[in-house]
Design an enzyme around this catalytic site. Structure first.
Site, short mmCIF file in Angstrom:
data_model
loop_
_atom_site.label_atom_id
_atom_site.label_comp_id
_atom_site.label_asym_id
_atom_site.label_seq_id
_atom_site.Cartn_x
_atom_site.Cartn_y
_atom_site.Cartn_z
N HIS A 245 0.84 -1.21 0.00
CA HIS A 245 0.00 0.00 0.00
C HIS A 245 0.87 1.24 0.00
CE1 HIS A 245 0.95 -0.63 4.21
NE2 HIS A 245 0.40 0.52 4.55
N HIS B 159 1.47 3.84 1.77
CA HIS B 159 1.88 4.64 2.93
C HIS B 159 3.40 4.78 2.89
CE1 HIS B 159 -2.01 4.03 5.49
NE2 HIS B 159 -2.11 4.99 4.61
N ASP C 224 5.84 4.72 4.88
CA ASP C 224 6.77 3.80 5.55
C ASP C 224 6.90 2.46 4.82
OD1 ASP C 224 4.03 3.61 6.44
OD2 ASP C 224 4.66 2.25 8.04
N HIS C 225 6.12 2.28 3.75
CA HIS C 225 6.23 1.05 2.96
C HIS C 225 6.81 1.27 1.56
CE1 HIS C 225 3.83 -1.84 5.53
NE2 HIS C 225 3.71 -0.69 6.16
N ASP D 111 -0.28 -4.45 5.71
CA ASP D 111 -0.94 -3.92 6.91
C ASP D 111 -2.43 -4.26 6.80
OD1 ASP D 111 1.53 -2.83 7.22
OD2 ASP D 111 0.84 -0.77 7.52
#
Lengths: 306, 306
Positions: free
Chosen positions: A63, A65, A67-68, A210
């Site tokens: 996804h 976000h 931090d990914h 997540d």
């Protein structure tokens, strides 16, 4: 026999800690590298774990976000600094292409290799000779895909003694039988099952991204050898797991158990947990075979027992 | 007296190494944080060096190459995860605003604080009560700014005994003299220089960004206490320095010496050098006071001797 290894390049949720970098999971299969997510700093973990930057590479983003995905930028830059020429494929949800295009434009990577960016839908993502990767919708605060790497079933072990016994001459006809095709010897037909052991199952690795522990992930991960699952929280913060659309270690274990996964690997830990013993213990009360990932941890994935 | 400290958050050029992260220099001045560049992974170095994410923060980007700006994304994300409310100012060359806007749009940071992004030109960048930051064009393959942090000169030390001797009553008039204003006592005028020691020079820190050792940086850094300068290469790779628009450690020393800098800090090392002894030795043959930066190294900057 192809060596298959999982290397955890980052195991922290949302923010890094002294001990954990942001989420990224490398699956090294033979000479090929399949990356699942690319949190900031993952290229440095690649250096530390000596994976190398010139393997055939596919990146699957769960996804969008930060931090990914932010680690992708440094990865692509370093590959270009190394004068990589081999193409790189990136797969991810809507937005992945726009994001990378904007970054390539503003940061002038000077890409030295073809970069193909593909938007993922549920179902088959890639269909390779020896394996496929499938995607299913996970349940998070952004469109998130869980992925399943699934090796194709290989024909059984070939028994040369049996082939000789049946009068099949060594050479082309043996190769044909090994590929699962019947052959004719004189006026007699020899079938593959007469000279081959049972078909050999491939390995399956499920990666949740997540997510809340939704039942459709049980179906999706059914029969996986290993499931790597969002285990952001311990029981004591179960309401935070619900609120922030993550899972507890126990919830991860419930999904992995229902899916029949042989091994559950917990990852994506909240920065509030310096140690993960408690999470392993909670998950272990549900699933018999649980380990907590840590940065640079490597796990070799054996072929399933026949 | 305000504490002023330089913390090196990353000291590698282009690609990280086992020992070095990508370029970022923190200048901690009292409760305020001035960041110069933000290479990938700098937020983790901030955690390791316990700088904290809630200081008043200004970020100065030298140029829009990915190894100098990608860390900004993780920094802004982590600040938001921490529910920061204080504004953040980012200063950088053309493109910095478009880049950050695109990333905020695609990655949905959920910023919890006002983010102000400013395009830099040469000259005065910010004009604060106690210091200014100036920019000059460096010479690199992208538009690159060198920065100079310059504390304002403070009035000299106040001598209460002298003020009392001259009949100035304690209180508002003392404060006025301390601020450098003359005061009237009866029909007599007392001037600041009668009660104050010599004006106290502020500290100056010059930061080169990626650059060739061009003469205009000598002018720009004139009188700096500390110059932190691009030292990507050793003498033996001087032609690479020219080709890739960087400097050798010796060239860095030549600029720092000509500028009269008290201390030269080498940084931004090519990944090919595991150790930097040779670079220090080459620079030291030109400048008397040279150190090589390393990740998490801290240097406190004293006030200049009067």
């Amino acid at each position: 026999m192809v060596r298959l290894e999982i290397v955890f390049l980052g195991t922290s949720s949302s923010v890094p800690t002294v001990k954990r970098g942001l989420t990224s999971i490398a699956v090294v299969r033979g000479g090929e590298l399949l990356l699942f997510d690319a949190g900031e700093g993952m290229q440095r973990s690649m250096i530390l774990s000596r994976i190398g930057f010139n393997k055939e590479t596919k990146v699957f983003v769960t996804h969008m976000h930060s931090d990914h995905v932010v680690g992708l930028l440094g990865l692509l830059q370093t590959m270009s600094m190394n004068q990589r020429e081999k193409q790189v494929h990136v797969y991810g949800p809507k937005g992945i292409r726009g994001f990378l295009e904007a970054c390539v434009r503003y940061l002038k990577f000077g890409l030295t290799f073809p970069l193909y960016v593909n938007t993922v839908k549920t179902g088959l993502v890639i269909d390779e000779k020896e394996y496929v990767v499938r995607a299913a919708l996970a349940e998070h605060s952004a469109t998130t895909y869980a992925y399943l790497l699934e090796e194709r079933t290989r024909p059984g072990v070939f028994h040369p003694d049996k082939a000789a016994e049946l009068g099949v001459p060594k050479g082309e006809l043996w190769a044909k039988l090994q590929r699962g095709k019947s052959v004719k010897v004189g006026d007699k037909v020899v079938k593959p099952r007469q000279v081959l052991g049972p078909a050999r199952m491939g390995r399956r690795i499920g990666i949740s991204g997540d997510t809340r522990p939704v039942p459709r992930l049980v179906r999706f991960f059914r029969g996986a050898d290993i499931v790597v699952f969002d285990s952001t929280y311990s029981d004591q913060h179960a309401e935070k797991a619900a609120e922030n659309m993550h899972s507890t270690a126990r919830e991860a274990a419930t999904i992995a158990k229902a899916a029949g996964a042989r091994l559950l690997i917990l990852t994506h830990f909240s920065a509030r947990y310096e140690e993960t013993d408690r999470l392993v213990s909670e998950a272990s009360s549900v699933h018999p075979n649980v380990v907590a990932a840590s940065d640079l941890m490597r796990i070799e994935v054996p072929y399933p027992k026949q």
